[in-house]
Design an enzyme around this catalytic site. Structure first.
Site, PDB file in Angstrom:
ATOM      1  N   CYS A 248      13.463  10.454   7.346  1.00  0.00           N
ATOM      2  CA  CYS A 248      13.262  10.136   8.498  1.00  0.00           C
ATOM      3  C   CYS A 248      14.587  10.154   9.286  1.00  0.00           C
ATOM      4  CB  CYS A 248      12.761   8.490   8.626  1.00  0.00           C
ATOM      5  SG  CYS A 248      13.620   7.494   7.382  1.00  0.00           S
TER       6      CYS A 248
ATOM      7  N   LYS B 158       0.772  -1.110  -0.045  1.00  0.00           N
ATOM      8  CA  LYS B 158      -0.007  -0.059   0.084  1.00  0.00           C
ATOM      9  C   LYS B 158       1.039   1.118   0.004  1.00  0.00           C
ATOM     10  CE  LYS B 158      -1.762   2.888   2.957  1.00  0.00           C
ATOM     11  NZ  LYS B 158      -1.946   4.038   2.286  1.00  0.00           N
TER      12      LYS B 158
ATOM     13  N   GLU C 104       9.865   1.006  10.737  1.00  0.00           N
ATOM     14  CA  GLU C 104      11.050   2.034  10.507  1.00  0.00           C
ATOM     15  C   GLU C 104      10.210   3.307  10.693  1.00  0.00           C
ATOM     16  OE1 GLU C 104      12.394   4.796   9.235  1.00  0.00           O
ATOM     17  OE2 GLU C 104      12.699   3.908   7.184  1.00  0.00           O
TER      18      GLU C 104
ATOM     19  N   GLU D 137       9.700  15.402  15.518  1.00  0.00           N
ATOM     20  CA  GLU D 137      10.057  15.490  14.182  1.00  0.00           C
ATOM     21  C   GLU D 137       9.280  16.391  13.391  1.00  0.00           C
ATOM     22  OE1 GLU D 137       9.010  11.815  12.268  1.00  0.00           O
ATOM     23  OE2 GLU D 137      11.136  11.767  11.372  1.00  0.00           O
TER      24      GLU D 137
END
Ligand code: NDP
Length: 496
Positions: free
Chosen positions: A303, A195, A269, A400
């Site tokens: 990331c 997906k 992750e 983040e």
């Protein structure tokens, strides 16, 4: 007056000059008006659709399917069928051939894919062309090489495929994340339901055509598009043996809760808040390039971005001055222009998140710097930003941001650098800039990060495992380690 000065007097040197536009042609990509789900080697007509756009212009690009749980289940059934009736039985060398074919086709069609990736995701064409596409092909080449050597990769452990892998990927590197996931899964003999992210489905849908060209047997790879509900349905599907997820820590935690006790394998992750650490003996000009690459590459939608800059106090001023000067030369704009350094923010939602965090930084007392920059009127844009006077407790130093925003902090001693770098719930990556090899090793031993780059940043290679500590997730992708989550072992311990 010297001759040189006189000459300068006469030669008109323009004070300001800009690059002429150098747009990559869109002609190489031909889009359908509407896409379905790729299930069992065929296009399944979707019951619901949504419009995917270009974030640089807000122009609609195509209608794509919003997969319902029933449609996800059809994909899982196709993957199971392909696993039981063919794929897991063919020889490993045959499997490798398909992977080699996919790698070569990706190389042949790389320009088309690069343009599409920039169009749908907003990233600069020079990054899609020079990073995403070569690396995506490299991952298929690399894992093709492992397919018939699994017994050597895991001696005396009798590796077997796990079955059907459900793979959920984000929008920051759509095709590259697809390759990170699909290549090891197929090399290990599994079948896949993938997906892609809601905002960037198009390169995955074009990849279905690569599978057709490579004559991959039907059902070995299935692609269902849609938003988080589609991802959740895939996680819930009972006949999926393994979930691989890359995305936010919140969704990662929700998936882990959902799978607890089911016995399904899981790799996560997740996010990061990497420290990029500059010692006073570092080559400063190179370090500044590394800082820029660390945080402004792919608009900071990375990331492992080096979003916390830790500078040794004695060189704080020259580093910040050089950095600000370098920022004025970054070109922000049309992702399809070959001269663009910083493209569009991926979505209105992500832009809102960046704005909110930047506002919090100003309110908490950090000092903001943004170079003069004219942004396009349409689309989602954010000026490359540096914050100085940042305290460790500020949200911009903790959370983040996933945008082109850097927080600068200082340290005095290596011990303090380690303590500050590790002062985060994340642990995905870090960078160390120093001329001393012994210091690099000393730091690397102490930094709680899955990847530590020395005198460079954001370097990737298919043979090198990548993954995190703490809230950055678990499991490794890339390298021999990246095969392990897609295998079960009849003998010996099983991880991940
Ligand atoms: P998400 O974690 O929501 O998205 C990642 C993928 O998971 C997408 O395909 C998404 O679909 C899907 N998804 C969403 N909800 C679920 C669910 N309940 N079950 C299963 N799959 C789901 O990230 P966002 O796009 O919302 O980004 C939010 C923040 O996450 C960013 O600001 C950034 O900080 C971080 N992030 C980190 C990434 C990384 O590489 N570590 C990558 C992307 C984001 P859909 O796209 O439709 O929502």
């Amino acid at each position: 007056m010297t001759d040189l000065e006189r000459k300068h007097d006469r030669t008109p040197v323009p004070k300001e000059w800009t690059y002429a536009p150098a747009p990559e042609s869109r002609e190489v990509v031909s889009l359908d008006d509407r896409y379905g789900h790729y299930v069992g080697g065929k296009w399944l007509e979707p019951s619901e659709t949504y419009t995917t756009i270009s974030p640089a212009t807000e122009e609609p690009l195509a209608e794509v399917g919003q997969a319902t749980p029933e449609e996800v289940e059809a994909a899982v059934v196709a993957a199971r069928d392909a696993f039981e009736n063919g794929w897991s039985g063919i020889s490993a060398a045959e499997r490798a051939k398909y992977l080699f074919r996919i790698a070569r086709i990706l190389q042949e069609r790389s320009r088309e894919f690069a343009v599409l990736e920039s169009l749908n995701g907003g990233k600069p064409i020079k990054e899609s062309r020079d990073v995403d596409l070569p690396l995506a092909a490299a991952h298929f080449f690399y894992y093709a090489g492992w397919a018939d050597k699994l017994e050597y990769a895991f001696p005396n452990r009798r590796p077997r495929p796990v079955g059907v892998a459900g793979q959920i990927i984000p929008w920051n590197f759509p095709l590259l994340m697809l390759s990170w996931k699909i290549a090891p899964a197929l090399a290990a003999g599994n079948t896949v339901v993938l997906k892609p992210a809601e905002t960037t489905p198009l390169s995955a849908l074009l990849f279905a055509d690569v599978l057709r060209q490579a004559e991959l047997p039907p059902g070995v790879v299935n692609i269902v598009t849609g938003d988080g509900r589609t991802g959740a349905a895939l996680v819930k599907s009972e006949d999926v043996d393994k979930i691989a997820f890359t995305g936010s820590t919140d969704v990662g935690k929700a998936i882990q809760r959902e799978l607890a006790g089911t016995g399904k394998k899981l790799t996560l992750e997740l996010g990061g808040k990497a420290a990029n650490i500059i010692f006073d003996d570092a080559a400063l000009d190179q370090a500044v390039e590394g800082i820029v690459n660390g945080i402004y590459f792919n608009q900071g939608h990375v990331c492992c971005a080096g979003s916390r800059l830790l500078v040794q106090e004695s060189i704080y001023e020259p580093v910040v001055e050089k950095l600000k000067r370098r920022l004025t030369t970054l070109r922000v704009g049309d992702p399809l222009d070959k001269n663009t350094d910083v493209g569009a923010i991926n979505s209105a939602q992500q832009l809102e998140k960046i704005r909110e965090l930047v506002e919090s930084g100003e309110q908490e007392g950090a000092e903001i710097y943004q170079p003069p920059c004219r942004l396009p009127e349409k689309g989602y844009w954010f000026v490359p930003t540096v914050f100085t006077n940042v305290a460790q407790s500020y949200r911009i130093a903790q959370e983040e941001i996933f945008g082109p925003v850097l927080s600068v902090l200082t340290f005095r001693t290596p011990e303090e650098a380690v303590e500050k770098a590790n002062n985060t719930p994340y642990g995905l990556s870090a960078g160390v800039w120093t001329e001393k090899g012994s210091r690099i090793l000393w730091m690397a031993e102490r930094l709680r990060a899955g990847v530590v780059w020395a005198n460079t940043f954001n370097r990737f290679d298919p043979s090198s495992p990548f993954g995190g500590y703490k809230e950055s997730g678990f499991g490794r992708e890339g390298g021999r380690h990246g095969l392990e989550p897609y295998l079960r072992f009849d003998n010996g311990p099983s991880h991940g």
